[in-house]
Design a protein around this motif. Sequence first.
Motif, PDB file in Angstrom:
ATOM      1  N   ARG A  54       1.771  -5.584   6.696  1.00  0.00           N
ATOM      2  CA  ARG A  54       1.473  -4.561   5.693  1.00  0.00           C
ATOM      3  C   ARG A  54       0.404  -5.088   4.743  1.00  0.00           C
ATOM      4  NH1 ARG A  54       3.371   0.752   6.316  1.00  0.00           N
ATOM      5  NH2 ARG A  54       5.280   0.636   7.574  1.00  0.00           N
ATOM      6  N   LYS A  55      -0.465  -4.204   4.301  1.00  0.00           N
ATOM      7  CA  LYS A  55      -1.470  -4.566   3.314  1.00  0.00           C
ATOM      8  C   LYS A  55      -1.029  -4.083   1.942  1.00  0.00           C
ATOM      9  CE  LYS A  55      -4.194  -0.454   4.430  1.00  0.00           C
ATOM     10  NZ  LYS A  55      -5.448   0.032   5.040  1.00  0.00           N
ATOM     11  N   SER A  56      -1.635  -4.666   0.937  1.00  0.00           N
ATOM     12  CA  SER A  56      -1.301  -4.300  -0.437  1.00  0.00           C
ATOM     13  C   SER A  56      -2.261  -3.232  -0.942  1.00  0.00           C
ATOM     14  CB  SER A  56      -1.392  -5.529  -1.345  1.00  0.00           C
ATOM     15  OG  SER A  56      -2.757  -5.877  -1.568  1.00  0.00           O
ATOM     16  N   ARG A  57      -1.934  -2.669  -2.092  1.00  0.00           N
ATOM     17  CA  ARG A  57      -2.943  -1.932  -2.833  1.00  0.00           C
ATOM     18  C   ARG A  57      -3.994  -2.948  -3.270  1.00  0.00           C
ATOM     19  NH1 ARG A  57      -2.217  -2.839  -8.285  1.00  0.00           N
ATOM     20  NH2 ARG A  57      -0.218  -3.735  -8.884  1.00  0.00           N
ATOM     21  N   LYS A  58      -5.123  -2.514  -3.771  1.00  0.00           N
ATOM     22  CA  LYS A  58      -6.153  -3.453  -4.191  1.00  0.00           C
ATOM     23  C   LYS A  58      -5.736  -4.140  -5.495  1.00  0.00           C
ATOM     24  CE  LYS A  58     -10.100  -1.513  -1.782  1.00  0.00           C
ATOM     25  NZ  LYS A  58     -11.513  -1.046  -1.875  1.00  0.00           N
ATOM     26  N   VAL A  59      -5.798  -5.463  -5.481  1.00  0.00           N
ATOM     27  CA  VAL A  59      -5.387  -6.262  -6.637  1.00  0.00           C
ATOM     28  C   VAL A  59      -6.487  -7.266  -6.961  1.00  0.00           C
ATOM     29  CG1 VAL A  59      -2.914  -6.023  -6.194  1.00  0.00           C
ATOM     30  CG2 VAL A  59      -4.182  -7.878  -5.120  1.00  0.00           C
ATOM     31  N   HIS A  88       0.837  -1.200   0.000  1.00  0.00           N
ATOM     32  CA  HIS A  88       0.000   0.000   0.000  1.00  0.00           C
ATOM     33  C   HIS A  88       0.875   1.255   0.000  1.00  0.00           C
ATOM     34  CE1 HIS A  88      -3.467   2.465   0.609  1.00  0.00           C
ATOM     35  NE2 HIS A  88      -3.135   2.840   1.824  1.00  0.00           N
ATOM     36  N   GLU A  89       0.587   2.168  -0.906  1.00  0.00           N
ATOM     37  CA  GLU A  89       1.337   3.414  -1.113  1.00  0.00           C
ATOM     38  C   GLU A  89       2.733   3.161  -1.690  1.00  0.00           C
ATOM     39  OE1 GLU A  89       1.117   5.700   2.515  1.00  0.00           O
ATOM     40  OE2 GLU A  89      -0.961   6.280   2.096  1.00  0.00           O
ATOM     41  N   ASP A  90       2.951   1.950  -2.252  1.00  0.00           N
ATOM     42  CA  ASP A  90       4.118   1.631  -3.095  1.00  0.00           C
ATOM     43  C   ASP A  90       5.444   1.401  -2.367  1.00  0.00           C
ATOM     44  OD1 ASP A  90       2.480   1.904  -5.359  1.00  0.00           O
ATOM     45  OD2 ASP A  90       2.848   4.058  -5.410  1.00  0.00           O
ATOM     46  N   HIS A  91       5.615   1.920  -1.162  1.00  0.00           N
ATOM     47  CA  HIS A  91       6.899   1.779  -0.478  1.00  0.00           C
ATOM     48  C   HIS A  91       6.692   1.906   1.021  1.00  0.00           C
ATOM     49  CE1 HIS A  91      10.878   3.303   1.075  1.00  0.00           C
ATOM     50  NE2 HIS A  91      11.275   2.260   0.363  1.00  0.00           N
ATOM     51  N   ALA A  92       7.414   1.089   1.794  1.00  0.00           N
ATOM     52  CA  ALA A  92       7.311   1.163   3.252  1.00  0.00           C
ATOM     53  C   ALA A  92       8.590   0.616   3.870  1.00  0.00           C
ATOM     54  CB  ALA A  92       6.107   0.383   3.756  1.00  0.00           C
ATOM     55  N   ILE A  93       8.896   1.057   5.075  1.00  0.00           N
ATOM     56  CA  ILE A  93      10.065   0.579   5.813  1.00  0.00           C
ATOM     57  C   ILE A  93       9.633   0.234   7.234  1.00  0.00           C
ATOM     58  CG2 ILE A  93      12.336   1.172   6.752  1.00  0.00           C
ATOM     59  CD1 ILE A  93      12.753   3.013   4.389  1.00  0.00           C
TER      60      ILE A  93
END
Length: 231
Positions: free
Chosen positions: A159-164, A143-148
């Motif tokens: 972490r969750k994904s964008r909708k796919v 979700h939101e393309d990038h995370a740390i």
Amino acid sequence: MVSLRELSDNEYFVKIYVVPLESEVSPQEMSNVFGLIEYVGSGSTLNELVVYRFLGIEKEHLNCNSTILISTKLKPEPENIDCNNQNVLSISVPFTDAIPYADVTYGNSLLKDFEAVFGSRRHLTIQNNSGMDLWFEWFRDVHEDHAIDFIQNNNHATRKSRKVNTSASFPVKVYKNDAGNMGEYLGAFSAEVYTHDRVVCVVATINGEQYLQVISIVELPGKILLSILIG
């Protein structure tokens, strides 16, 4: 004595931690609004359906601001903890059960997120049991393309994904911890997630040498996603 077959045939139960969803409308109406499918499960039940916010499965790391909803008549048990001044309850469920849920996600940019409106979200949990504190950098469908995430030993992050439409791909880079900062790059793995996967980071000794390994335990149980020599 309990045989290995009897052990393997026993269902493994886990606690899910929840709080009732506060609303002025009835739980049945709320369930209809969000299109929730009742989780039936097994065990003692209440007379009426209740909509809960799902907080997590580890009481030390609950997400008190969760917007994940479930509905069930299963009778919960009180827990001696609270989240945002709400008393937390728990429900014991078989680990293998599929529990219907709704993820109410709020966005800030309709146009930016428009292409990801259709489909549904996938979730990946990284459990760090390596004996080391580690950093994880997420890419692609997260979700939101990038995370740390900085995950200390014996802790986890989800972490969750964008909708796919089908599956989500989570490429993840792994780094050592350097006094609270991202340190030496160790390697990367990629998890293909169709619902909710959980991977665990461990250190395995092979022929006298130590390897950091990342192992999938849900979608691809037992599959080693990363194995890198660390000493």
